[in-house]
Scaffold this motif. Sequence first.
Motif, PDB file in Angstrom:
ATOM      1  N   THR A  12      48.543  23.464  61.251  1.00  0.00           N
ATOM      2  CA  THR A  12      48.831  22.453  60.239  1.00  0.00           C
ATOM      3  C   THR A  12      48.599  23.003  58.839  1.00  0.00           C
ATOM      4  O   THR A  12      49.437  22.826  57.940  1.00  0.00           O
ATOM      5  CB  THR A  12      47.949  21.213  60.470  1.00  0.00           C
ATOM      6  N   THR A  14      48.649  26.117  57.921  1.00  0.00           N
ATOM      7  CA  THR A  14      49.649  27.149  57.654  1.00  0.00           C
ATOM      8  C   THR A  14      50.979  26.523  57.242  1.00  0.00           C
ATOM      9  O   THR A  14      51.615  26.973  56.281  1.00  0.00           O
ATOM     10  CB  THR A  14      49.838  28.044  58.894  1.00  0.00           C
ATOM     11  N   LEU A  15      51.409  25.482  57.958  1.00  0.00           N
ATOM     12  CA  LEU A  15      52.657  24.795  57.597  1.00  0.00           C
ATOM     13  C   LEU A  15      52.581  24.234  56.184  1.00  0.00           C
ATOM     14  O   LEU A  15      53.509  24.396  55.386  1.00  0.00           O
ATOM     15  CB  LEU A  15      52.948  23.666  58.583  1.00  0.00           C
ATOM     16  N   GLY A  19      54.690  25.569  52.981  1.00  0.00           N
ATOM     17  CA  GLY A  19      55.531  24.549  52.361  1.00  0.00           C
ATOM     18  C   GLY A  19      55.280  24.417  50.874  1.00  0.00           C
ATOM     19  O   GLY A  19      56.223  24.341  50.074  1.00  0.00           O
ATOM     20  N   LEU A  65      58.831  22.194  55.522  1.00  0.00           N
ATOM     21  CA  LEU A  65      57.547  22.637  56.079  1.00  0.00           C
ATOM     22  C   LEU A  65      56.388  21.782  55.571  1.00  0.00           C
ATOM     23  O   LEU A  65      55.470  21.467  56.326  1.00  0.00           O
ATOM     24  CB  LEU A  65      57.302  24.106  55.739  1.00  0.00           C
ATOM     25  N   GLY A  69      53.852  19.645  57.789  1.00  0.00           N
ATOM     26  CA  GLY A  69      52.410  19.862  57.648  1.00  0.00           C
ATOM     27  C   GLY A  69      51.672  18.574  57.345  1.00  0.00           C
ATOM     28  O   GLY A  69      50.630  18.284  57.941  1.00  0.00           O
TER      29      GLY A  69
END
Length: 86
Positions: A12, A14-15, A19, A65, A69
């Motif tokens: 999460t 990382t997304l 983003g 993204l 996230g």
Amino acid sequence: MESAPIIHWFVTATLAFVGIVGLFAPRSLMRFNAALYRAAGQAKNERRAMAESQVIQWRIGGGVLLFFGLFAVFYLIVQPMLTPTE
């Protein structure tokens, strides 16, 4: 209430991070992508990765993204509250 495994929070984060960078600094991701092509010896793809048309694509991708996230954060926090416990 049981918390989510650490790997879910890592994915999460990382997304959301990619983003945010994709939305606000797409050229840094473009340079990173071009560096990967350069390391692989693909000069033609390196030039394509730095094309001006890639900026809008990275911004759109960053928004998508970031949405996933933030949705994942919502899901990881709210879903355990909605699950009935005995």
